[in-house]
Write an enzyme that holds these catalytic residues in place. Structure first.
Site, PDB file in Angstrom:
ATOM      1  N   MET A  78      52.559  57.896  27.712  1.00  0.00           N
ATOM      2  CA  MET A  78      52.544  56.921  28.798  1.00  0.00           C
ATOM      3  C   MET A  78      53.754  55.981  28.725  1.00  0.00           C
ATOM      4  O   MET A  78      54.459  55.926  27.724  1.00  0.00           O
ATOM      5  CB  MET A  78      51.257  56.105  28.757  1.00  0.00           C
ATOM      6  N   ASP A 236      48.087  60.204  28.384  1.00  0.00           N
ATOM      7  CA  ASP A 236      47.532  60.906  27.229  1.00  0.00           C
ATOM      8  C   ASP A 236      46.144  60.419  26.820  1.00  0.00           C
ATOM      9  O   ASP A 236      45.262  61.230  26.512  1.00  0.00           O
ATOM     10  CB  ASP A 236      48.496  60.863  26.036  1.00  0.00           C
TER      11      ASP A 236
END
Length: 482
Positions: A78, A236
């Site tokens: 991210m 994730d």
């Protein structure tokens, strides 16, 4: 047989996972470098992600009927900043989630733009890891590059764009930028003004299980695929929640990796306005709280490998669990949740001439457990009802640690049969776009099986409740001394 692929675009590697409706078929991994051009800076070349994705796609499908590959979806690291020019060329290396160059911008955002404004607009305060401070850093330090920006995207979305031509992102990843209104699930116009971003630079936002296009014809031909859906996937942590079955209101997943994370799904939106707990959109059209402690398994590794410098049998320390007053504050690299203090450091307390190394070992494990509990207690105060939790990561190999953690939290811990995290979550999001509701429910039953449960030790719960109360007083005291 239908096949689905999850691509996990990680920091050190990309992993592809091929599944059918009821089992894992194959996996493949390709590593790539991280570049550190200055102390505290962390960058990657987006082209490395694309090469790794294509190579792993080719490998996992080598032995199957490729015409039956139905959909590909994504999990991704991210917060990374990827910028493209009008010709879709990468302008500069991607600035990653663990890059610390934007500390000045974070201070400006939290203190001058103001925490209340940020929380009202996004549900979160600023961290150096988030995308927005990186955008502001680029505006202030690389203005020539900033003025060339045509598209701003996140790591997994770059790969999805190159595979499909669809300029898209999902709500979970977008929520980690700090220019996304988490409650409304749309870009925040007031925040875009702060960061000098025109909304045309940003991708269209989808839910994580939505199809955004199809694999480009030339790539499909190269791989031997037919018409393959591209499903946008999730950041994730949100993808890992799908992969572990952390999908219902109040369901929790704890990761005992290098860092430690607490992920709690909730049906409705509510942000924490006091502590450094993130409120993000989930990959299943809900919301979640996310807390991150910076030292979890890394604290164990530091103690055993760097300090004791020996192979260690944790069973030797078990007799001290629930009996030692030695405390450990696990802030070895500063701390993120819930204190957001990069300057704090760790500490042992209560040492004497009679303290054994086994007591200190137990204290390290307990300290991490207390740090996780502090975040869980805050999330509970926001209305989450947490009765049990999945637990994953390398720390699960330590049986003593699981016993301590279950007793500190006083909940049942569940160890999944499968631990493929974001890659499995992405593959399941791909499957969800193809299978009907009954078929997908059957797939969940297969992939969400629990291998083992760890119950709290009733003889330890009361002891740890009292020790935890003392633990909460350590951070303010240590901060005062530094």
């Amino acid at each position: 047989m239908k096949y689905f692929i999850g691509l996990d675009i990680g920091t050190s590697s990309t992993k592809a996972l091929l599944i059918s409706e009821n089992k894992i078929i194959a996996s493949a991994v390709r590593d790539y470098p991280v570049y550190y051009p200055q102390p505290g800076w962390s960058q990657q070349n987006p082209s490395d992600w694309l090469r790794a994705s294509l190579a792993t796609l080719e490998e996992v499908t080598a032995g199957i009927d490729k015409s039956q590959v139905c959909a590909i979806s994504f999990s991704g690291q991210m917060h990374g900043l990827v910028t493209l020019d009008k010709n879709d060329e990468v302008i500069r290396p991607a600035i990653l989630w663990n890059d610390g160059r934007s500390e000045k911008q974070v201070e400006y955002l939290n203190n001058e733009v103001g925490r209340d404004f940020l929380l009202d607009c996004t549900g979160n305060i600023a961290f150096a890891g988030f995308t927005a401070p990186k955008v502001l850093w680029m505006y202030e330090n690389e203005r020539e590059n900033f003025d060339r920006i045509s598209k701003i995207m996140l790591p997994k979305d770059y790969v999805a764009y190159m595979l499909s031509g669809s300029f898209a992102t999902d709500v979970s990843d977008a929520a980690g930028t700090l220019y996304f209104d988490t409650g409304k699930r749309e870009w925040s116009k007031p925040m875009l003004e702060v960061f000098h971003i025109d909304e045309t630079m940003l991708p269209k936002v989808y839910e994580s299980d939505e199809c955004v296009g199809y694999l480009k014809d030339e790539i499909a031909a190269r791989l031997g695929f037919g018409r393959v859906k591209i499903v946008i996937g999730a950041g994730d942590n949100a993808a890992s929640a799908i992969g572990t079955g952390t999908v219902d209101n109040g369901s929790c997943n704890i990761s005992l990796g290098t860092s430690g994370t607490v992920f709690v799904t909730c049906d409705s939106y509510e942000c924490d306005k006091i502590n450094a707990i993130h409120t993000f959109c989930s990959a299943n059209r809900k919301y979640h709280y996310l807390a991150c402690i910076l030292s979890a398994a890394s604290a164990q590794k530091w103690w055993v490998e760097d300090i004791l410098a020996t192979q260690y049998d944790f069973s030797q320390a078990e007799k001290y669990a629930g009996k030692s007053d030695v405390q450990f504050l696990p802030y070895l690299m500063g701390e993120r949740s819930p204190v957001n203090d990069s300057n704090i450091r760790g500490a042992f307390l209560g040492l004497s001439m009679n303290t054994a190394k086994q007591e200190m070992t137990v204290a390290v494990l307990e300290g991490v457990a207390f740090a996780l509990r502090q975040n869980i207690d805050i999330i509970r105060s926001l209305g989450a009802d947490i009765e049990k939790s999945k637990v994953c990561g390398g720390g699960t190999k330590n049986r003593l640690w699981l016993k301590i953690l279950a007793s500190v939290l006083n909940i049942t811990l569940e160890i999944p049969v499968l631990e493929h995290g974001g890659a499995l979550g992405a593959a399941m999001l791909a499957a969800k776009s193809v299978l009907n509701a009954d078929e997908y429910s059957a797939a969940e039953n297969e992939f969400y099986k629990v291998k083992e449960t760890v119950e709290p030790d009733a003889s330890l719960v009361d002891f740890y409740n009292e020790k935890y109360k003392k633990y909460l007083r350590i951070y303010p005291a240590v901060k005062e001394c530094l």
